[in-house]
Write an enzyme that holds these catalytic residues in place. Structure first.
Site, mmCIF file in Angstrom:
data_model
loop_
_atom_site.group_PDB
_atom_site.id
_atom_site.type_symbol
_atom_site.label_atom_id
_atom_site.label_comp_id
_atom_site.label_asym_id
_atom_site.label_seq_id
_atom_site.Cartn_x
_atom_site.Cartn_y
_atom_site.Cartn_z
ATOM 1 N N HIS A 196 1.803 11.077 -2.211
ATOM 2 C CA HIS A 196 0.587 10.880 -1.435
ATOM 3 C C HIS A 196 -0.130 12.224 -1.398
ATOM 4 C CE1 HIS A 196 -1.399 9.166 2.450
ATOM 5 N NE2 HIS A 196 -2.147 9.028 1.377
ATOM 6 N N HIS B 172 0.865 -1.192 0.000
ATOM 7 C CA HIS B 172 0.000 0.000 0.000
ATOM 8 C C HIS B 172 0.897 1.235 0.000
ATOM 9 C CE1 HIS B 172 -2.130 3.194 2.436
ATOM 10 N NE2 HIS B 172 -3.025 2.969 1.490
#
Length: 539
Positions: A123, A77
């Site tokens: 991110h 992830h």
């Protein structure tokens, strides 16, 4: 008068356990050593094989010709993050490290750069520093098959315009060339097998027409920080310094569609090349869990759910999850408040057939140890075939129900003889400044709820080479999903017990007999010298 002295921490040599001496004397037939034939008989009759390893995990031995949906897949992830979810650097280094460990699913969040003419990996809506997409792709190409020949899936969380999607399509085609698996039809009716896809790169994301804006109208997205959920269990609190940083609500390609508006303009033809390269379509249908988990007869897809949504679904739609994952791929990702890159308990996902239990690979702790244990199976190739009981369909359409308590299928008997090697790997004062350590061993099972348990030996005081000689019995209802958890700690009366090593092993691949079991550190790296001497038997 002041007298200074150094206390010597003498290491006493422990003799072989009685069982071992008895077995040696029996097969050596009273001699001082075994002949080759006597050793062969011992390995065959006591160890159940012709070698001395703990399990069958040295080679791929499972059927690799079933569709991808029939396998648990080693999944990362936010694979590009070097640390926490909010402010760490983005880099190709953690991607390389994960691939070398055998991870088969890499996640990349792709965004336009500041001038909107190139693509960065980062991110979104955080302070993480970006890395160029091309750099990540080149590293994936170079290291994809260093640990396993089986396919690598790149899951893209796409926040791009159609123009940049076309640019990404060109990057993928030029970087991977013939390595890229391009499906012959727009939508697969069944996934190919890992064997068919050896040395292939697979792209998984939402087809362009389903892509939505990543930001709200003011370009921001609010994240409410919820109270931290406990990840502790019967094994107690995490040993000190185990989590990479503090806890958890980011995002997922599935959830973005729930809170943002679609692009108003039509997709130009330039996105067609991008769509053509998407082999595993991701998407989240409208409606409740029953609708989301509907199995479509003419196509397969990938669905992403957060760990909390999975827990809710497991409560009321457990068999629907199992049925969905027989044909389709389910991906579970950490809840967004795991800011420190900690992880969740993976067994809930595996019990319900989840193929992609996505973990923050830069984090560590007990959840990660379970992940390492699961993917020791099948030669560490990153693909572990789901047990038949999860794939079977009864005459009336019934499937495996993870809530159902089944009869005991197999009993694992374990004897913990002794441990050794700490005096070689640690300083004499590492565990206690004034005396040798007081080690004890925890042994238990992670698996379906009926099988989960933890037991422990008594502490052995003041001994670098503890001899416990204690036996434990574990009845197992679903041994196919059971993992053997082993931890050693040093007892401390006044403070928190010190961590001294751990390992996690798939029960389905354990070999019977007397075994030397290597232990690893908090991060899952094997310690140089520390071993436990144990015996495994199945009834």
């Amino acid at each position: 008068m002041c007298v200074c002295f150094t206390r010597k921490f003498r290491v006493t040599e422990a003799g072989p356990p009685g069982d071992v001496k008895e077995a040696f004397n029996k097969y050596a037939e009273g001699g001082t050593h075994m002949t080759a034939e006597q050793l062969r008989r011992f390995l065959l009759e006591v160890q159940g094989d012709d070698g001395g390893s703990i399990s069958d995990a040295e080679k791929v031995h499972q059927d690799m010709t079933a569709p991808l949906s029939h396998y648990f897949i080693y999944t990362g992830h936010n694979s590009y993050l070097t640390g926490n979810q909010l402010s760490s650097d983005c880099s190709d280094v953690p991607i390389i490290k994960a691939l070398k460990r055998g991870v088969r699913v890499v996640e990349l969040d792709i965004w336009p750069n500041s001038t909107k003419d190139d693509v960065h990996v980062l991110h979104g809506r955080t302070l993480t520093t970006p890395v160029e997409l091309m750099k990540c792709l080149k590293s994936i190409k170079e290291h994809a098959f260093s640990a396993s020949p089986y396919p690598v899936v790149i899951t893209l969380e796409d926040h791009l315009t159609p123009h940049l999607q076309a640019k990404v399509a060109k990057m993928l085609a030029e970087t991977f060339g013939d390595m890229l698996f391009v499906p012959q039809c727009e939508c697969l009716q069944e996934f190919p097998s890992p064997e068919e896809l050896k040395y292939k790169i697979i792209i998984s994301t939402k087809p362009p027409k389903e892509y939505l804006k990543a930001e709200s109208k003011d370009g921001t997205r609010s994240n409410s920080v919820k109270a931290r959920d406990s990840d502790d269990d019967e094994w107690g609190k995490e040993p000190q310094d185990l989590t990479a940083d503090q806890e958890d609500e980011t995002k997922s390609d599935s959830d973005i569609s729930d809170e943002n508006e679609a692009y108003d303009n039509e997709r130009p033809l330039e996105a067609a090349d991008y769509k053509r390269l998407i082999a595993i379509h991701a998407g989240k249908p409208k409606g409740g869990l029953k609708d989301v988990l509907k199995v479509e007869p003419d196509k397969v897809r990938r669905l992403s759910l957060s760990e909390q949504t999975l827990e809710k679904a497991a409560e009321s739609h457990g068999t629907d999850l199992v049925r969905f994952t027989q044909k389709n791929i389910l991906r579970i990702y950490p809840k967004g408040t795991r800011f420190t890159s900690s992880n969740y308990k993976p067994l809930v996902g595996w019990m319900h057939g989840t193929q992609m239990v996505a973990f923050n690979m830069q984090g560590y702790g007990r959840a990660m140890w379970l992940m390492h244990g699961m993917f020791r199976s099948n030669g560490g190739c990153g693909y572990v075939k789901k047990p038949d009981l999860q794939m079977n369909v009864g005459p009336d359409g019934q499937v495996f129900n993870p809530k159902e308590i089944l009869p005991v299928k197999k009993t694992l008997k374990i004897k913990v003889y002794m441990g050794d090697g700490w005096h070689l790997d640690f300083k004499q004062t590492h565990f206690d400044l004034y005396s040798p350590p007081d080690f004890y061993c925890k042994v238990g099972i992670a698996g379906v709820p009926a099988d989960q348990i933890m037991k422990k030996t008594k502490p052995k005081e003041d001994n670098w080479t503890p001899v416990w000689e204690q036996e434990f019995t574990f009845p197992l209802t679903v041994p196919e999903l059971a993992l053997l958890r082993i931890e050693v700690h040093e007892y401390d009366m006044s403070e928190k017990d010190d961590f001294a090593g751990q390992t996690c092993l798939p029960v389905s691949e354990l070999k019977p007999g007397i075994r030397a079991v290597p232990l690893s550190d908090r991060k899952g790296e094997m310690l140089n010298s520390v071993r436990l001497l144990m015996r495994f038997d199945f009834v």
